[in-house]
Write a protein that holds these residues in place. Sequence first.
Motif, PDB file in Angstrom:
ATOM      1  N   ASP A  25     -36.365  28.171  18.759  1.00  0.00           N
ATOM      2  CA  ASP A  25     -37.306  28.556  17.705  1.00  0.00           C
ATOM      3  C   ASP A  25     -38.727  28.351  18.193  1.00  0.00           C
ATOM      4  OD1 ASP A  25     -35.291  29.170  15.955  1.00  0.00           O
ATOM      5  OD2 ASP A  25     -35.251  27.174  15.049  1.00  0.00           O
ATOM      6  N   ARG A  67     -40.750  43.452   6.203  1.00  0.00           N
ATOM      7  CA  ARG A  67     -39.620  42.803   5.532  1.00  0.00           C
ATOM      8  C   ARG A  67     -39.100  43.671   4.394  1.00  0.00           C
ATOM      9  NH1 ARG A  67     -38.164  40.299   1.223  1.00  0.00           N
ATOM     10  NH2 ARG A  67     -40.178  40.471   0.211  1.00  0.00           N
ATOM     11  N   LEU A 125     -35.151  43.032   4.789  1.00  0.00           N
ATOM     12  CA  LEU A 125     -34.876  41.718   5.363  1.00  0.00           C
ATOM     13  C   LEU A 125     -35.204  40.627   4.350  1.00  0.00           C
ATOM     14  CD1 LEU A 125     -36.464  42.473   8.835  1.00  0.00           C
ATOM     15  CD2 LEU A 125     -34.035  42.471   8.265  1.00  0.00           C
ATOM     16  N   GLU A 126     -34.637  39.441   4.568  1.00  0.00           N
ATOM     17  CA  GLU A 126     -34.815  38.353   3.602  1.00  0.00           C
ATOM     18  C   GLU A 126     -36.075  37.532   3.842  1.00  0.00           C
ATOM     19  OE1 GLU A 126     -31.301  35.979   3.404  1.00  0.00           O
ATOM     20  OE2 GLU A 126     -30.001  37.691   2.991  1.00  0.00           O
ATOM     21  N   THR A 127     -36.465  37.350   5.091  1.00  0.00           N
ATOM     22  CA  THR A 127     -37.609  36.484   5.388  1.00  0.00           C
ATOM     23  C   THR A 127     -38.586  37.177   6.335  1.00  0.00           C
ATOM     24  OG1 THR A 127     -36.584  35.475   7.331  1.00  0.00           O
ATOM     25  CG2 THR A 127     -36.136  34.421   5.198  1.00  0.00           C
ATOM     26  N   GLU A 168     -39.694  35.720   8.951  1.00  0.00           N
ATOM     27  CA  GLU A 168     -39.218  35.380  10.294  1.00  0.00           C
ATOM     28  C   GLU A 168     -38.272  36.451  10.819  1.00  0.00           C
ATOM     29  OE1 GLU A 168     -39.224  33.192   7.727  1.00  0.00           O
ATOM     30  OE2 GLU A 168     -40.802  31.830   8.398  1.00  0.00           O
ATOM     31  N   GLN A 169     -37.411  36.957   9.934  1.00  0.00           N
ATOM     32  CA  GLN A 169     -36.518  38.044  10.332  1.00  0.00           C
ATOM     33  C   GLN A 169     -37.318  39.301  10.660  1.00  0.00           C
ATOM     34  OE1 GLN A 169     -33.919  38.283   6.937  1.00  0.00           O
ATOM     35  NE2 GLN A 169     -32.372  36.952   7.891  1.00  0.00           N
ATOM     36  N   GLU A 190     -38.787  38.823  14.120  1.00  0.00           N
ATOM     37  CA  GLU A 190     -37.739  39.002  15.126  1.00  0.00           C
ATOM     38  C   GLU A 190     -37.378  40.482  15.277  1.00  0.00           C
ATOM     39  OE1 GLU A 190     -33.163  37.596  16.091  1.00  0.00           O
ATOM     40  OE2 GLU A 190     -34.325  36.523  14.567  1.00  0.00           O
ATOM     41  N   PHE A 191     -37.315  41.201  14.162  1.00  0.00           N
ATOM     42  CA  PHE A 191     -37.042  42.635  14.192  1.00  0.00           C
ATOM     43  C   PHE A 191     -38.088  43.361  15.036  1.00  0.00           C
ATOM     44  CE2 PHE A 191     -38.134  46.786  12.404  1.00  0.00           C
ATOM     45  CZ  PHE A 191     -36.943  47.465  12.543  1.00  0.00           C
ATOM     46  N   ARG A 210     -37.708  42.468  18.834  1.00  0.00           N
ATOM     47  CA  ARG A 210     -36.546  43.146  19.427  1.00  0.00           C
ATOM     48  C   ARG A 210     -36.802  44.639  19.600  1.00  0.00           C
ATOM     49  NH1 ARG A 210     -31.329  40.475  19.065  1.00  0.00           N
ATOM     50  NH2 ARG A 210     -31.646  38.368  18.313  1.00  0.00           N
TER      51      ARG A 210
END
Length: 64
Positions: free
Chosen positions: A3, A20, A25-27, A29-30, A33-34, A37
């Motif tokens: 992390d 988001r 997405l839920e957060t 942070e996701q 990351e999306f 990537r």
Amino acid sequence: MPDETLAIDAQVEDLLEQVRCQEGLETREQAAEFLVRRRLRKGTASLTGRGRALYDVKTGGNRR
């Protein structure tokens, strides 16, 4: 994957919130990351030349 914590400003927070919501997405942070990537995939594709036109190799030519 380790992390990492990044300091972000309000503009980046707003952008992550938009991503988001758009991607379901839920957060945030996701969302971050999306985006990372996605950038890695696009960068790898441009390095490897994936997505470029392919041509038949003709044998018996005089090219070296």
